[in-house]
Design a protein around this motif. Structure first.
Motif, PDB file in Angstrom:
ATOM      1  N   HIS A   1       0.838  -1.197   0.000  1.00  0.00           N
ATOM      2  CA  HIS A   1       0.000   0.000   0.000  1.00  0.00           C
ATOM      3  C   HIS A   1       0.878   1.254   0.000  1.00  0.00           C
ATOM      4  CE1 HIS A   1      -3.506  -2.482   0.652  1.00  0.00           C
ATOM      5  NE2 HIS A   1      -2.911  -3.051   1.686  1.00  0.00           N
ATOM      6  N   GLU A   2       0.364   2.295  -0.593  1.00  0.00           N
ATOM      7  CA  GLU A   2       1.082   3.569  -0.645  1.00  0.00           C
ATOM      8  C   GLU A   2       0.711   4.394   0.587  1.00  0.00           C
ATOM      9  OE1 GLU A   2       1.616   7.449  -3.610  1.00  0.00           O
ATOM     10  OE2 GLU A   2       0.192   5.837  -4.093  1.00  0.00           O
ATOM     11  N   VAL A   3       1.717   4.879   1.294  1.00  0.00           N
ATOM     12  CA  VAL A   3       1.487   5.688   2.495  1.00  0.00           C
ATOM     13  C   VAL A   3       2.074   7.080   2.251  1.00  0.00           C
ATOM     14  CG1 VAL A   3       1.816   5.877   4.998  1.00  0.00           C
ATOM     15  CG2 VAL A   3       1.600   3.613   3.933  1.00  0.00           C
ATOM     16  N   PRO A   4       1.277   7.999   1.726  1.00  0.00           N
ATOM     17  CA  PRO A   4       1.793   9.329   1.410  1.00  0.00           C
ATOM     18  C   PRO A   4       1.990  10.219   2.639  1.00  0.00           C
ATOM     19  CG  PRO A   4      -0.541   9.237   0.909  1.00  0.00           C
ATOM     20  CD  PRO A   4      -0.131   7.846   1.296  1.00  0.00           C
ATOM     21  N   LEU A   5       1.418   9.814   3.789  1.00  0.00           N
ATOM     22  CA  LEU A   5       1.517  10.664   4.976  1.00  0.00           C
ATOM     23  C   LEU A   5       1.412   9.819   6.240  1.00  0.00           C
ATOM     24  CD1 LEU A   5       1.588  13.591   6.143  1.00  0.00           C
ATOM     25  CD2 LEU A   5      -0.923  13.516   6.132  1.00  0.00           C
ATOM     26  N   VAL A   6       2.305  10.116   7.184  1.00  0.00           N
ATOM     27  CA  VAL A   6       2.260   9.536   8.525  1.00  0.00           C
ATOM     28  C   VAL A   6       2.031  10.669   9.520  1.00  0.00           C
ATOM     29  CG1 VAL A   6       3.578   8.366  10.341  1.00  0.00           C
ATOM     30  CG2 VAL A   6       3.762   7.593   7.969  1.00  0.00           C
ATOM     31  N   ILE A   7       1.039  10.509  10.388  1.00  0.00           N
ATOM     32  CA  ILE A   7       0.745  11.505  11.417  1.00  0.00           C
ATOM     33  C   ILE A   7       1.106  10.913  12.777  1.00  0.00           C
ATOM     34  CG2 ILE A   7      -1.033  12.923  12.492  1.00  0.00           C
ATOM     35  CD1 ILE A   7      -2.599  12.774   9.893  1.00  0.00           C
ATOM     36  N   THR A   8       1.823  11.685  13.578  1.00  0.00           N
ATOM     37  CA  THR A   8       2.234  11.215  14.897  1.00  0.00           C
ATOM     38  C   THR A   8       2.310  12.397  15.841  1.00  0.00           C
ATOM     39  OG1 THR A   8       3.879   9.842  16.050  1.00  0.00           O
ATOM     40  CG2 THR A   8       4.718  11.453  14.478  1.00  0.00           C
ATOM     41  N   ARG A   9       2.450  12.115  17.107  1.00  0.00           N
ATOM     42  CA  ARG A   9       2.541  13.194  18.086  1.00  0.00           C
ATOM     43  C   ARG A   9       3.949  13.795  18.082  1.00  0.00           C
ATOM     44  NH1 ARG A   9      -1.867  13.681  21.116  1.00  0.00           N
ATOM     45  NH2 ARG A   9      -0.799  14.774  22.796  1.00  0.00           N
TER      46      ARG A   9
ATOM     47  N   ALA B   1      10.023   7.787  13.897  1.00  0.00           N
ATOM     48  CA  ALA B   1      11.320   7.213  13.534  1.00  0.00           C
ATOM     49  C   ALA B   1      11.165   6.165  12.445  1.00  0.00           C
ATOM     50  CB  ALA B   1      11.980   6.607  14.774  1.00  0.00           C
ATOM     51  N   ALA B   2      10.142   5.322  12.561  1.00  0.00           N
ATOM     52  CA  ALA B   2       9.921   4.292  11.543  1.00  0.00           C
ATOM     53  C   ALA B   2       9.523   4.922  10.214  1.00  0.00           C
ATOM     54  CB  ALA B   2       8.835   3.323  12.008  1.00  0.00           C
ATOM     55  N   GLY B   3       8.665   5.930  10.251  1.00  0.00           N
ATOM     56  CA  GLY B   3       8.248   6.591   9.024  1.00  0.00           C
ATOM     57  C   GLY B   3       9.407   7.257   8.299  1.00  0.00           C
ATOM     58  N   LEU B   4      10.262   7.933   9.052  1.00  0.00           N
ATOM     59  CA  LEU B   4      11.418   8.599   8.442  1.00  0.00           C
ATOM     60  C   LEU B   4      12.384   7.579   7.850  1.00  0.00           C
ATOM     61  CD1 LEU B   4      12.030  11.335  11.143  1.00  0.00           C
ATOM     62  CD2 LEU B   4      11.114  11.676   8.833  1.00  0.00           C
ATOM     63  N   GLU B   5      12.557   6.451   8.553  1.00  0.00           N
ATOM     64  CA  GLU B   5      13.446   5.415   8.029  1.00  0.00           C
ATOM     65  C   GLU B   5      12.915   4.831   6.725  1.00  0.00           C
ATOM     66  OE1 GLU B   5      15.489   1.202   9.505  1.00  0.00           O
ATOM     67  OE2 GLU B   5      14.539   2.544  10.959  1.00  0.00           O
ATOM     68  N   LEU B   6      11.596   4.803   6.597  1.00  0.00           N
ATOM     69  CA  LEU B   6      10.979   4.302   5.362  1.00  0.00           C
ATOM     70  C   LEU B   6      10.925   5.365   4.265  1.00  0.00           C
ATOM     71  CD1 LEU B   6       7.988   2.371   6.992  1.00  0.00           C
ATOM     72  CD2 LEU B   6       9.889   1.333   5.737  1.00  0.00           C
ATOM     73  N   GLY B   7      11.348   6.592   4.586  1.00  0.00           N
ATOM     74  CA  GLY B   7      11.325   7.669   3.609  1.00  0.00           C
ATOM     75  C   GLY B   7       9.948   8.272   3.398  1.00  0.00           C
ATOM     76  N   LEU B   8       9.076   8.159   4.413  1.00  0.00           N
ATOM     77  CA  LEU B   8       7.715   8.669   4.294  1.00  0.00           C
ATOM     78  C   LEU B   8       7.623  10.088   4.850  1.00  0.00           C
ATOM     79  CD1 LEU B   8       5.817   5.490   5.573  1.00  0.00           C
ATOM     80  CD2 LEU B   8       6.410   6.077   3.209  1.00  0.00           C
ATOM     81  N   ALA B   9       6.644  10.840   4.369  1.00  0.00           N
ATOM     82  CA  ALA B   9       6.380  12.177   4.901  1.00  0.00           C
ATOM     83  C   ALA B   9       5.745  12.040   6.276  1.00  0.00           C
ATOM     84  CB  ALA B   9       5.448  12.944   3.973  1.00  0.00           C
ATOM     85  N   VAL B  10       6.295  12.740   7.276  1.00  0.00           N
ATOM     86  CA  VAL B  10       5.826  12.635   8.662  1.00  0.00           C
ATOM     87  C   VAL B  10       5.339  13.997   9.135  1.00  0.00           C
ATOM     88  CG1 VAL B  10       6.469  12.130  11.045  1.00  0.00           C
ATOM     89  CG2 VAL B  10       7.358  10.704   9.178  1.00  0.00           C
ATOM     90  N   HIS B  11       4.096  14.033   9.617  1.00  0.00           N
ATOM     91  CA  HIS B  11       3.517  15.263  10.160  1.00  0.00           C
ATOM     92  C   HIS B  11       3.348  15.081  11.663  1.00  0.00           C
ATOM     93  CE1 HIS B  11       1.093  18.915  10.318  1.00  0.00           C
ATOM     94  NE2 HIS B  11       0.196  18.245  11.040  1.00  0.00           N
ATOM     95  N   ARG B  12       4.028  15.923  12.452  1.00  0.00           N
ATOM     96  CA  ARG B  12       3.955  15.841  13.908  1.00  0.00           C
ATOM     97  C   ARG B  12       2.946  16.861  14.430  1.00  0.00           C
ATOM     98  NH1 ARG B  12       9.330  15.336  12.314  1.00  0.00           N
ATOM     99  NH2 ARG B  12      10.559  13.662  13.303  1.00  0.00           N
ATOM    100  N   THR B  13       2.000  16.390  15.242  1.00  0.00           N
ATOM    101  CA  THR B  13       0.999  17.297  15.794  1.00  0.00           C
ATOM    102  C   THR B  13       0.433  16.715  17.077  1.00  0.00           C
ATOM    103  OG1 THR B  13      -1.091  18.444  15.379  1.00  0.00           O
ATOM    104  CG2 THR B  13      -0.837  16.276  14.370  1.00  0.00           C
TER     105      THR B  13
ATOM    106  N   THR C   1      12.966  13.536  21.542  1.00  0.00           N
ATOM    107  CA  THR C   1      13.135  12.309  20.765  1.00  0.00           C
ATOM    108  C   THR C   1      11.892  12.047  19.925  1.00  0.00           C
ATOM    109  OG1 THR C   1      14.478  11.406  22.571  1.00  0.00           O
ATOM    110  CG2 THR C   1      13.659   9.847  20.923  1.00  0.00           C
ATOM    111  N   PRO C   2      12.050  11.714  18.641  1.00  0.00           N
ATOM    112  CA  PRO C   2      10.883  11.391  17.815  1.00  0.00           C
ATOM    113  C   PRO C   2      10.130  10.188  18.372  1.00  0.00           C
ATOM    114  CG  PRO C   2      12.845  11.700  16.462  1.00  0.00           C
ATOM    115  CD  PRO C   2      13.308  11.635  17.879  1.00  0.00           C
ATOM    116  N   SER C   3       8.830  10.149  18.142  1.00  0.00           N
ATOM    117  CA  SER C   3       8.053   8.976  18.541  1.00  0.00           C
ATOM    118  C   SER C   3       8.529   7.761  17.750  1.00  0.00           C
ATOM    119  CB  SER C   3       6.568   9.214  18.276  1.00  0.00           C
ATOM    120  OG  SER C   3       6.292   9.127  16.887  1.00  0.00           O
ATOM    121  N   PRO C   4       8.282   6.549  18.258  1.00  0.00           N
ATOM    122  CA  PRO C   4       8.650   5.353  17.492  1.00  0.00           C
ATOM    123  C   PRO C   4       8.050   5.330  16.094  1.00  0.00           C
ATOM    124  CG  PRO C   4       8.206   4.740  19.757  1.00  0.00           C
ATOM    125  CD  PRO C   4       7.828   6.190  19.625  1.00  0.00           C
TER     126      PRO C   4
END
Length: 322
Positions: free
Chosen positions: A24-32, A50-62, A44-47
């Motif tokens: 599946h395509e994951v264009p966005l990951v949202i986390t705290r 960290a996983a999203g960034l390692e996968l090269g995904l866009a991460v939105h923290r909120t 420290t980034p949330s787990p």
């Protein structure tokens, strides 16, 4: 499918990985947002981040799913929203933004233990069976129709941390299967059945051990709050964290509730029935240590812990949350 994924702690990571592995395509990951961790309070980034960034995904923290998060989700144009232990409310219009709405992986057999801490409450209550559900997120608190479910006997010696780790892996497999069924149009949700119970977030005071309860309830309390918020007892105003404990050996002597003493190389504490054995503890201001080492350091023949009711969870809030 194009999936927006929302999650924060380690138990949500296997679900993110399972969706990516399924193609599946994951264009966005949202986390705290990043949180201060450790004694030095290092941000420290949330787990999940960290996983999203390692996968090269866009991460939105909120910290909450607000207008900015809504804009980010709309720009991602998802077919489906997936949320696993994000830690915030999903309200309209975000709730209906993805074409198929949002689904939630929840670590209980619904409608039992709706709310933020289902695994902890299941262990504290002594539930014989545990599991996980994937359901359609709605306005109500964990009230949506169920797409898929797993359940199994609760391991008697599992802490909340142990059980969450197990459910995170098996729940991720369930989630991936459900997403596949939604994608190919074969998903068949069913309404929840039965009387709901609720699992609000636990406070630090919920970790206080009530030694006047029977041993089974004392052990369930300790297991249910380990590792968070953590079990503890107090004596003479000093707090002792209980990191690991369990039932004492069959030949252990009966002790009055809250009385700690040493017997046959075990550190025992009395309950309303049979004693428990402390395995690992952390005294105030000191590192974690073997319970035997702590006891020898006290140079006491016995120690009376304070008795009284353990903390009662406060009522949970309503709303579509995960």
């Amino acid at each position: 499918m194009r999936i927006v994924f929302a999650g924060t702690p380690q138990p949500a990571v296997p679900s993110l990985l399972a969706l990516v592995d399924a193609g599946h395509e994951v264009p966005l990951v949202i986390t705290r947002p990043d949180a201060p961790i450790g004694r030095r309070r290092v941000l420290t980034p949330s787990p999940v981040a960290a996983a999203g960034l390692e996968l090269g995904l866009a991460v939105h923290r909120t910290a909450r799913l607000d207008e900015e998060a809504l804009t980010a989700v709309r720009e991602a144009q998802p077919d489906l929203g997936v949320i696993v232990a994000y830690g915030g409310l999903v309200r309209e219009p975000l709730l209906s933004t993805p074409r198929h709405g949002w689904i939630n992986l929840h670590f209980s057999v619904l409608p039992r233990w709706r709310g933020a801490a289902p695994v902890q409450h299941a262990i504290i209550a002594g539930d014989p069976e545990v599991g996980a559900d994937v359901f359609q997120l709605t306005h109500g608190l964990d009230e949506g129709d169920i797409f898929g479910e797993i359940r199994f006997p609760r391991p008697a010696d599992a802490t909340a941390g142990d059980l969450l780790a197990t459910l995170a892996e098996s729940g991720a497999e369930l989630l991936a299967a459900v997403v596949g069924e939604i994608a190919d149009g074969t998903a068949r949700p069913r309404p929840q059945q039965g009387e709901p119970t609720y699992a609000p977030k636990l406070s630090i005071e919920d970790g206080r051990v009530d030694w006047e309860q029977p041993r089974e309830q004392v052990v369930s309390r300790i297991f249910g709050v380990t590792p968070e918020p953590g079990a503890f007892a107090t004596a003479d105003g000093s707090r002792l964290k209980i990191l690991a404990a369990g039932p004492a050996s069959a030949d252990a002597p009966r002790l009055r509730p809250g009385l700690a003493a040493s017997h046959a190389k075990q550190v025992l504490v009395g309950t309303a029935t049979h004693p428990i054995a402390l395995h690992r503890v952390q005294p105030a201001g000191k590192p974690a240590m073997d319970a035997g080492d702590w006891w020898r350091g006290t140079r006491l023949s016995e120690l009376q812990f304070d008795t009284g009711d353990a903390g009662e969870p406060s009522p949970g809030a309503s709303g579509a949350t995960a």
